[in-house]
Design an enzyme around this catalytic site. Sequence first.
Site, PDB file in Angstrom:
ATOM      1  N   HIS A  17       0.842  -1.207   0.000  1.00 32.68           N
ATOM      2  CA  HIS A  17       0.000   0.000   0.000  1.00 32.68           C
ATOM      3  C   HIS A  17       0.877   1.257   0.000  1.00 32.68           C
ATOM      4  CE1 HIS A  17      -3.056  -2.639   2.352  1.00 32.68           C
ATOM      5  NE2 HIS A  17      -3.564  -2.446   1.163  1.00 32.68           N
ATOM      6  N   LYS A  41     -16.854  -7.011   8.552  1.00 34.35           N
ATOM      7  CA  LYS A  41     -15.752  -7.874   8.088  1.00 34.35           C
ATOM      8  C   LYS A  41     -14.906  -8.370   9.257  1.00 34.35           C
ATOM      9  CE  LYS A  41     -14.155  -6.903   3.344  1.00 34.35           C
ATOM     10  NZ  LYS A  41     -13.002  -6.276   2.649  1.00 34.35           N
ATOM     11  N   ARG A  94      -2.423  -6.033  -8.391  1.00 33.93           N
ATOM     12  CA  ARG A  94      -1.362  -7.024  -8.200  1.00 33.93           C
ATOM     13  C   ARG A  94      -1.437  -8.056  -9.318  1.00 33.93           C
ATOM     14  NH1 ARG A  94      -3.256  -7.680  -2.143  1.00 33.93           N
ATOM     15  NH2 ARG A  94      -5.113  -7.190  -3.327  1.00 33.93           N
ATOM     16  N   SER A 132      -3.017  -7.875   2.918  1.00 36.33           N
ATOM     17  CA  SER A 132      -3.206  -7.762   4.372  1.00 36.33           C
ATOM     18  C   SER A 132      -3.710  -9.099   4.924  1.00 36.33           C
ATOM     19  CB  SER A 132      -4.216  -6.661   4.696  1.00 36.33           C
ATOM     20  OG  SER A 132      -3.774  -5.421   4.203  1.00 36.33           O
TER      21      SER A 132
HETATM   22  P1  ADP Z   1      -9.837  -3.647  -0.269  1.00 39.16           P
HETATM   23  O1  ADP Z   1     -10.526  -4.461   0.769  1.00 39.16           O
HETATM   24  O2  ADP Z   1     -10.577  -2.430  -0.700  1.00 39.16           O
HETATM   25  O3  ADP Z   1      -9.278  -4.427  -1.439  1.00 39.16           O
HETATM   26  P2  ADP Z   1      -7.113  -3.446   0.655  1.00 39.16           P
HETATM   27  O4  ADP Z   1      -6.639  -2.751   1.880  1.00 39.16           O
HETATM   28  O5  ADP Z   1      -6.908  -4.909   0.590  1.00 39.16           O
HETATM   29  O6  ADP Z   1      -8.621  -3.036   0.529  1.00 39.16           O
HETATM   30  O7  ADP Z   1      -6.451  -2.799  -0.630  1.00 39.16           O
HETATM   31  C1  ADP Z   1      -6.589  -1.447  -0.954  1.00 39.16           C
HETATM   32  C2  ADP Z   1      -6.005  -1.210  -2.337  1.00 39.16           C
HETATM   33  O8  ADP Z   1      -4.608  -1.474  -2.306  1.00 39.16           O
HETATM   34  C3  ADP Z   1      -6.555  -2.124  -3.422  1.00 39.16           C
HETATM   35  O9  ADP Z   1      -6.610  -1.408  -4.630  1.00 39.16           O
HETATM   36  C4  ADP Z   1      -5.541  -3.229  -3.520  1.00 39.16           C
HETATM   37  O10 ADP Z   1      -5.537  -3.814  -4.805  1.00 39.16           O
HETATM   38  C5  ADP Z   1      -4.273  -2.446  -3.258  1.00 39.16           C
HETATM   39  N1  ADP Z   1      -3.216  -3.299  -2.717  1.00 39.16           N
HETATM   40  C6  ADP Z   1      -3.304  -4.142  -1.687  1.00 39.16           C
HETATM   41  N2  ADP Z   1      -2.112  -4.758  -1.461  1.00 39.16           N
HETATM   42  C7  ADP Z   1      -1.258  -4.262  -2.405  1.00 39.16           C
HETATM   43  C8  ADP Z   1       0.121  -4.507  -2.736  1.00 39.16           C
HETATM   44  N3  ADP Z   1       0.846  -5.396  -2.074  1.00 39.16           N
HETATM   45  N4  ADP Z   1       0.652  -3.821  -3.761  1.00 39.16           N
HETATM   46  C9  ADP Z   1      -0.106  -2.936  -4.456  1.00 39.16           C
HETATM   47  N5  ADP Z   1      -1.402  -2.673  -4.213  1.00 39.16           N
HETATM   48  C10 ADP Z   1      -1.972  -3.316  -3.198  1.00 39.16           C
END
Ligand code: ADP
Length: 166
Positions: A17, A41, A94, A132
Site C-alpha cells: 500500500h 468484516k 497485483r 493484508s
Molecule cells: P480492499 O478491501 O478495498 O481491497 P485493501 O486494503 O486490501 O482493501 O487494498 C486497498 C487497495 O490497495 C486495493 O486497490 C488493492 O488492490 C491495493 N493493494 C493491496 N495490497 C497491495 C500490494 N501489495 N501492492 C499494491 N497494491 C496493493
Amino acid sequence: MKRAVFPGSFDPITKGHLDIIERSTGLFDEIVIAVLDNPDKRPMFSSGERCEMISEVVEQMETGNCALKVDSFSGLLVDYVKSVNGQVIVRGLRAVSDYEYELRMALMNRHLEPGIETVFLMAAEEYSYVSSRLLKQVFQLGGSVDRLIPELVEKRMRDKQKREKE
Ligand code: ADP
C-alpha cells in the site's frame, strides 16, 4: 488541483500500500487515504486504529508538493469521493486475480458517477504477492512478516496478539 482518494480496508497497511501511496504523490496534489469502516468484516484493527497507524507511517514519507490526508468512511465510495471533492480513485493492481474485481468496481463506480475516474497503479514486483489478509494469516501462525509491513505496524500486531492471549 487534483485530489485523489485511495480507498481500502488497510487492515493493516502494508509496504505494498505504501508503495502505491508514494508513487501517487508524484501524480496528484492531494491524496486522501480513505479507510473503509467495515465492522461486519471483523477487522483485526478498528478503523480508528488503522487511521492512526497510517497517519504515523506516512508522516515519515517524502511527499514533495503533495498533501496526504487520512480519513475513514462508510457507505458508497463515490459518495465519499464527491463529499471530499475528489476527482480520482486510486487502486493498486497485483495479479490477474485483482483485475476482474477491480474492473467490476471501476465500471460500477463510473456508472454511478461518470465524473470520477479510477486510476490503477501496478504493484511493485517485490510486494505483488503481499495482501493484508495473507499477512495476518502468516503472522497468526507464527511466520515472519517483517520487511513486508512497517515496523510500527508489526509492533501493533504483536501487542494485539499478546493482549488477546492474556
Ligand atoms: P480492499 O478491501 O478495498 O481491497 P485493501 O486494503 O486490501 O482493501 O487494498 C486497498 C487497495 O490497495 C486495493 O486497490 C488493492 O488492490 C491495493 N493493494 C493491496 N495490497 C497491495 C500490494 N501489495 N501492492 C499494491 N497494491 C496493493
